[in-house]
Design a protein around this motif. Sequence first.
Motif, PDB file in Angstrom:
ATOM      1  N   SER A 148       0.483  35.898 -31.274  1.00 30.02           N
ATOM      2  CA  SER A 148      -0.305  36.928 -30.611  1.00 30.02           C
ATOM      3  C   SER A 148       0.304  37.203 -29.240  1.00 30.02           C
ATOM      4  O   SER A 148       0.903  36.321 -28.622  1.00 30.02           O
ATOM      5  N   TRP A 168       0.006  31.994 -28.987  1.00 32.05           N
ATOM      6  CA  TRP A 168       0.078  33.166 -28.117  1.00 32.05           C
ATOM      7  C   TRP A 168       1.369  33.108 -27.307  1.00 32.05           C
ATOM      8  O   TRP A 168       1.885  32.032 -27.012  1.00 32.05           O
ATOM      9  N   HIS A 189      -2.425  34.610 -43.638  1.00 32.85           N
ATOM     10  CA  HIS A 189      -3.459  35.598 -43.315  1.00 32.85           C
ATOM     11  C   HIS A 189      -3.477  35.964 -41.830  1.00 32.85           C
ATOM     12  O   HIS A 189      -4.387  36.644 -41.364  1.00 32.85           O
ATOM     13  N   THR A 190      -2.467  35.503 -41.083  1.00 33.42           N
ATOM     14  CA  THR A 190      -2.398  35.820 -39.669  1.00 33.42           C
ATOM     15  C   THR A 190      -2.027  37.288 -39.473  1.00 33.42           C
ATOM     16  O   THR A 190      -1.185  37.824 -40.191  1.00 33.42           O
ATOM     17  N   ARG A 191      -2.647  37.925 -38.502  1.00 35.19           N
ATOM     18  CA  ARG A 191      -2.334  39.317 -38.207  1.00 35.19           C
ATOM     19  C   ARG A 191      -1.837  39.432 -36.768  1.00 35.19           C
ATOM     20  O   ARG A 191      -2.177  38.609 -35.910  1.00 35.19           O
ATOM     21  N   ARG A 215      -1.831  40.493 -33.030  1.00 32.64           N
ATOM     22  CA  ARG A 215      -2.988  40.651 -32.159  1.00 32.64           C
ATOM     23  C   ARG A 215      -2.538  40.785 -30.713  1.00 32.64           C
ATOM     24  O   ARG A 215      -1.636  40.066 -30.273  1.00 32.64           O
ATOM     25  N   ASP A 242      -6.275  27.162 -29.532  1.00 37.01           N
ATOM     26  CA  ASP A 242      -5.329  28.274 -29.457  1.00 37.01           C
ATOM     27  C   ASP A 242      -4.202  27.806 -28.549  1.00 37.01           C
ATOM     28  O   ASP A 242      -4.471  27.308 -27.448  1.00 37.01           O
ATOM     29  N   TRP A 265       7.142  42.364 -34.994  1.00 37.10           N
ATOM     30  CA  TRP A 265       6.378  41.461 -35.862  1.00 37.10           C
ATOM     31  C   TRP A 265       6.734  41.707 -37.336  1.00 37.10           C
ATOM     32  O   TRP A 265       7.022  40.771 -38.086  1.00 37.10           O
ATOM     33  N   GLU A 304       3.044  32.030 -37.826  1.00 38.19           N
ATOM     34  CA  GLU A 304       1.827  32.565 -38.425  1.00 38.19           C
ATOM     35  C   GLU A 304       1.618  32.013 -39.821  1.00 38.19           C
ATOM     36  O   GLU A 304       2.566  31.568 -40.482  1.00 38.19           O
ATOM     37  N   GLY A 305       0.372  32.055 -40.290  1.00 36.97           N
ATOM     38  CA  GLY A 305       0.046  31.683 -41.651  1.00 36.97           C
ATOM     39  C   GLY A 305      -0.018  32.911 -42.534  1.00 36.97           C
ATOM     40  O   GLY A 305       0.218  34.042 -42.075  1.00 36.97           O
ATOM     41  N   GLN A 355      -6.045  22.545 -37.973  1.00 38.01           N
ATOM     42  CA  GLN A 355      -5.873  23.909 -38.447  1.00 38.01           C
ATOM     43  C   GLN A 355      -4.518  24.098 -39.136  1.00 38.01           C
ATOM     44  O   GLN A 355      -3.530  23.494 -38.746  1.00 38.01           O
ATOM     45  N   PRO A 400      -3.293  28.940 -34.161  1.00 31.31           N
ATOM     46  CA  PRO A 400      -2.896  30.244 -33.602  1.00 31.31           C
ATOM     47  C   PRO A 400      -2.077  30.065 -32.323  1.00 31.31           C
ATOM     48  O   PRO A 400      -2.454  29.285 -31.444  1.00 31.31           O
TER      49      PRO A 400
END
Length: 351
Positions: free
Chosen positions: A187, A173, A220-222, A224, A104, A206, A217-218, A167, A171
């Motif tokens: 995130s 932050w 399917h990223t949400r 957070r 991360d 966002w 983000e990809g 990955q 992800p």
Amino acid sequence: MTPTFGIFDHIEAIDGTPTQRLLQDRLALVKLADEAGFESFHLAEHHGSGLCMAPSQEIFIGAASQVTTRIRLGPMVKLLPLHHPVRIIEDMCVADQLTGGRLDFGVGRGVAPIEHAWFGSRWTESRERFEDTLGIICNALATGEISSAGSVYHDFPTVPLSTPPLQTPIPFWYPGSPVTAGRHGMSLMCAGSVPQSTYETYMETWQRHRGDALRLEGPHTRPRVGCTMILAIAPTEKEALAISRRGVDGLVRRTKRVHTYDHLVLSDAECETAIAPLKAILAHIEETVTAGAGVPAQITERLVGILEPGLVDHIAIQVPTGDMTYDEARRTVELFAAEVKPALEQHFGHR
């Protein structure tokens, strides 16, 4: 949604503990957190003081990756204006490979002007340098090449990204600013409780910037939201409060010390501006001491209160910190894993 839990650590110096032992103890703590089902370990970056004894985060992350199997690892944050983008990206990709895709990556600008000066940068340009380097990172991860095209602060021939990340995507932050985190698809990490207004600003930003060029983000990223809090769990509330106070006092002392040399590069007025965020935190220091101190049942109740509104889904406990001992921190992690974490997972898992 069932919440997740992590550890946020500066890896501060502990009086009387040699640096080698300090780092070995931290690896043992990360291993314990991994075995206890913690989701992540977040590591800060500072230089030139006892606030951070592992300033080269990727080295520690690489070591931690070899004694853990599930826990996610990463900087919180990597100070982008301080480093050359080629080094940031290559180290990031190696760390992602070493962790088996458990990286991360938190990014930020850096609050201490002297740290920027030590790396040949200017704190007053930190916002622009952050955006500049973030653009290079975004493009490199998207294209497989590290290019300075369009950069104001860097000029180098295009570099093939010969070691790719494991990955897709990694992800990311961002701490503090809901606008910056939301705009770039990262995130959001907050210090302490998250106001409704902060959450709404983050979510709106966002969605409004989805599809922009500088997004990390990809598909399917949400979005957070996480928060950090200093935690001290003990058999009695009195003991927990004493540990928390030593933790907070030591953290404040070391954070102030980071700014000791700011006057070498800034005027008195600029130094006051630089330390203003810390002074704002100090205005609520008693709340910080008491919020995370108590017996397991008290901590469980307080965390239910933080999680119940649905604004936060990840809590990173800050242990050890300040003048808290390693043994006190380990006991906190053990009690949290044995009593607090299961109670919270049961509470929110059965909603």
